[in-house]
Design an enzyme around this catalytic site. Structure first.
Site, PDB file in Angstrom:
ATOM      1  N   HIS A   1      32.369  26.298  80.139  1.00  0.00           N
ATOM      2  CA  HIS A   1      32.231  25.459  78.946  1.00  0.00           C
ATOM      3  C   HIS A   1      31.473  24.162  79.215  1.00  0.00           C
ATOM      4  O   HIS A   1      31.526  23.589  80.298  1.00  0.00           O
ATOM      5  CB  HIS A   1      33.626  25.099  78.418  1.00  0.00           C
ATOM      6  CG  HIS A   1      34.414  26.300  78.035  1.00  0.00           C
ATOM      7  ND1 HIS A   1      35.778  26.285  77.895  1.00  0.00           N
ATOM      8  CD2 HIS A   1      34.049  27.578  77.763  1.00  0.00           C
ATOM      9  CE1 HIS A   1      36.205  27.492  77.558  1.00  0.00           C
ATOM     10  NE2 HIS A   1      35.161  28.308  77.469  1.00  0.00           N
TER      11      HIS A   1
ATOM     12  N   LYS B   1      33.977  15.421  84.170  1.00  0.00           N
ATOM     13  CA  LYS B   1      35.380  15.865  84.295  1.00  0.00           C
ATOM     14  C   LYS B   1      35.893  15.634  85.715  1.00  0.00           C
ATOM     15  O   LYS B   1      35.203  15.900  86.693  1.00  0.00           O
ATOM     16  CB  LYS B   1      35.495  17.355  83.947  1.00  0.00           C
ATOM     17  CG  LYS B   1      35.185  17.647  82.488  1.00  0.00           C
ATOM     18  CD  LYS B   1      35.044  19.100  82.200  1.00  0.00           C
ATOM     19  CE  LYS B   1      34.528  19.300  80.759  1.00  0.00           C
ATOM     20  NZ  LYS B   1      34.106  20.680  80.514  1.00  0.00           N
TER      21      LYS B   1
ATOM     22  N   TYR C   1      42.858  17.455  83.543  1.00  0.00           N
ATOM     23  CA  TYR C   1      41.553  16.861  83.839  1.00  0.00           C
ATOM     24  C   TYR C   1      41.222  15.746  82.852  1.00  0.00           C
ATOM     25  O   TYR C   1      41.584  15.812  81.684  1.00  0.00           O
ATOM     26  CB  TYR C   1      40.440  17.913  83.888  1.00  0.00           C
ATOM     27  CG  TYR C   1      40.356  18.852  82.725  1.00  0.00           C
ATOM     28  CD1 TYR C   1      41.276  19.870  82.550  1.00  0.00           C
ATOM     29  CD2 TYR C   1      39.334  18.743  81.800  1.00  0.00           C
ATOM     30  CE1 TYR C   1      41.194  20.746  81.490  1.00  0.00           C
ATOM     31  CE2 TYR C   1      39.223  19.617  80.744  1.00  0.00           C
ATOM     32  CZ  TYR C   1      40.162  20.623  80.585  1.00  0.00           C
ATOM     33  OH  TYR C   1      40.067  21.496  79.529  1.00  0.00           O
TER      34      TYR C   1
ATOM     35  N   ASP D   1      35.063  33.039  74.913  1.00  0.00           N
ATOM     36  CA  ASP D   1      34.519  33.234  76.264  1.00  0.00           C
ATOM     37  C   ASP D   1      34.001  34.651  76.460  1.00  0.00           C
ATOM     38  O   ASP D   1      33.125  34.891  77.293  1.00  0.00           O
ATOM     39  CB  ASP D   1      35.570  32.882  77.311  1.00  0.00           C
ATOM     40  CG  ASP D   1      35.875  31.386  77.292  1.00  0.00           C
ATOM     41  OD1 ASP D   1      36.851  30.961  77.930  1.00  0.00           O
ATOM     42  OD2 ASP D   1      35.129  30.642  76.606  1.00  0.00           O
TER      43      ASP D   1
HETATM   44  C1  LIG Z   1      38.878  21.405  74.889  1.00  0.00           C
HETATM   45  C2  LIG Z   1      39.743  20.983  73.742  1.00  0.00           C
HETATM   46  C3  LIG Z   1      40.356  21.913  72.912  1.00  0.00           C
HETATM   47  N1  LIG Z   1      41.141  21.493  71.875  1.00  0.00           N
HETATM   48  C4  LIG Z   1      41.787  22.520  71.044  1.00  0.00           C
HETATM   49  C5  LIG Z   1      40.833  23.500  70.404  1.00  0.00           C
HETATM   50  C6  LIG Z   1      41.611  24.788  70.390  1.00  0.00           C
HETATM   51  O1  LIG Z   1      42.392  24.873  69.200  1.00  0.00           O
HETATM   52  C7  LIG Z   1      42.548  24.698  71.571  1.00  0.00           C
HETATM   53  C8  LIG Z   1      42.089  25.502  72.767  1.00  0.00           C
HETATM   54  O2  LIG Z   1      40.734  25.154  72.991  1.00  0.00           O
HETATM   55  P1  LIG Z   1      39.859  26.010  73.978  1.00  0.00           P
HETATM   56  O3  LIG Z   1      40.141  27.469  73.774  1.00  0.00           O
HETATM   57  O4  LIG Z   1      38.419  25.531  73.852  1.00  0.00           O
HETATM   58  O5  LIG Z   1      40.447  25.583  75.410  1.00  0.00           O
HETATM   59  P2  LIG Z   1      39.814  25.947  76.826  1.00  0.00           P
HETATM   60  O6  LIG Z   1      39.292  27.347  76.839  1.00  0.00           O
HETATM   61  O7  LIG Z   1      40.815  25.549  77.829  1.00  0.00           O
HETATM   62  O8  LIG Z   1      38.552  24.983  76.918  1.00  0.00           O
HETATM   63  C9  LIG Z   1      38.377  24.083  77.983  1.00  0.00           C
HETATM   64  O9  LIG Z   1      38.074  24.875  79.112  1.00  0.00           O
HETATM   65  C10 LIG Z   1      37.185  24.389  80.073  1.00  0.00           C
HETATM   66  C11 LIG Z   1      37.719  24.755  81.434  1.00  0.00           C
HETATM   67  C12 LIG Z   1      36.748  22.999  79.984  1.00  0.00           C
HETATM   68  O10 LIG Z   1      36.291  22.416  80.960  1.00  0.00           O
HETATM   69  C13 LIG Z   1      36.756  22.332  78.683  1.00  0.00           C
HETATM   70  O11 LIG Z   1      37.459  21.107  78.757  1.00  0.00           O
HETATM   71  C14 LIG Z   1      37.307  23.120  77.562  1.00  0.00           C
HETATM   72  O12 LIG Z   1      36.237  23.837  76.968  1.00  0.00           O
HETATM   73  O13 LIG Z   1      42.591  23.302  71.921  1.00  0.00           O
HETATM   74  C15 LIG Z   1      41.352  20.153  71.588  1.00  0.00           C
HETATM   75  O14 LIG Z   1      42.068  19.803  70.619  1.00  0.00           O
HETATM   76  N2  LIG Z   1      40.741  19.225  72.383  1.00  0.00           N
HETATM   77  C16 LIG Z   1      39.943  19.574  73.455  1.00  0.00           C
HETATM   78  O15 LIG Z   1      39.426  18.681  74.171  1.00  0.00           O
END
Ligand SMILES: Cc1cn([C@H]2C[C@H](O)[C@@H](COP(=O)(O)OP(=O)(O)O[C@H]3O[C@H](C)C(=O)[C@H](O)[C@H]3O)O2)c(=O)[nH]c1=O
Length: 181
Positions: free
Chosen positions: A62, A71, A131, A168
């Site tokens: 991401h 980060k 992070y 993803d």
């Molecule tokens: C990233 C983020 C997400 N969200 C909410 C949005 C979704 O409803 C839920 C899960 O989000 P997401 O599926 O994008 O989470 P990850 O797959 O862990 O995403 C992260 O994974 C990789 C490893 C990263 O480095 C990034 O910080 C980020 O993209 O949290 C928020 O409210 N705030 C945030 O900063």
């Protein structure tokens, strides 16, 4: 605190000074003055994130095309293989990746400046990843590069297909992704 260079300049592993005694351990997980004065890294963090994942979950790769985020990644439960990919078009290491094992046990942190895609694979039964980011979440600006992009050929320590979010599963190959100039 010890700074360890990686194969990509600007990306560093950090080993904190851990104080142990009969009660357990203590360490400063972040100290802005030491980060700047001792490590030479200037970063203003505005957001802390915390995610928990089961074994074989892969989150990534991401990045945000709006409000690119630096980060500082660490693990407080379990073990992950943490990956950063240089997607700065003008960088001499464009398209290169680095990957390191971060764990609650080794207490290592990975500093990834803005300009990189980030992802991790969970190796332990469960992993909790914390992070700090240098800019805020930009929901409309988050992008995903395909975790198994053949051009990147990331050597994930994976034994079976990973558990991925829908986002993803549909990541872009780097060659067609929106990247940083
Ligand atoms: C990233 C983020 C997400 N969200 C909410 C949005 C979704 O409803 C839920 C899960 O989000 P997401 O599926 O994008 O989470 P990850 O797959 O862990 O995403 C992260 O994974 C990789 C490893 C990263 O480095 C990034 O910080 C980020 O993209 O949290 C928020 O409210 N705030 C945030 O900063």
């Amino acid at each position: 605190m010890k700074l360890i260079s990686t194969e990509i300049s600007d990306v560093y592993l950090i080993e904190p000074q851990v104080f142990t005694d009969s009660r357990g351990f203590f360490f400063e997980s972040y100290n802005q003055q030491k980060f700047t004065d001792e490590l030479g890294i200037t970063a203003d963090f505005v957001q802390d994130n915390h995610s928990a994942s089961q074994k074989n979950v892969l989150r990534g790769l991401h990045y945000q095309i709006i409000q690119p985020q630096g980060k500082l990644v660490r693990v407080v439960v379990g073990t992950i293989f943490d990956v950063a990919v240089d997607i700065r078009k003008s960088s001499p290491t464009f398209g290169q990746w680095i990957g390191y094992e971060l764990s609650a046990e080794n207490k290592r942190q990975l500093w990834i400046p803005a300009g990189f895609a980030h992802g991790f694979l969970v190796i332990s039964q469960v992993a909790e990843v914390i992070y700090k980011t240098t800019d805020y979440y930009a929901p409309g600006g988050d992008r995903t590069i395909l975790w198994n992009d053949p051009d990147l050929a990331i050597d994930w320590p994976i034994k079976e297909p990973p558990i991925l979010s829908a986002k993803d599963t549909n990541g872009q190959p780097l060659k067609s992704a929106q990247i940083y100039e």
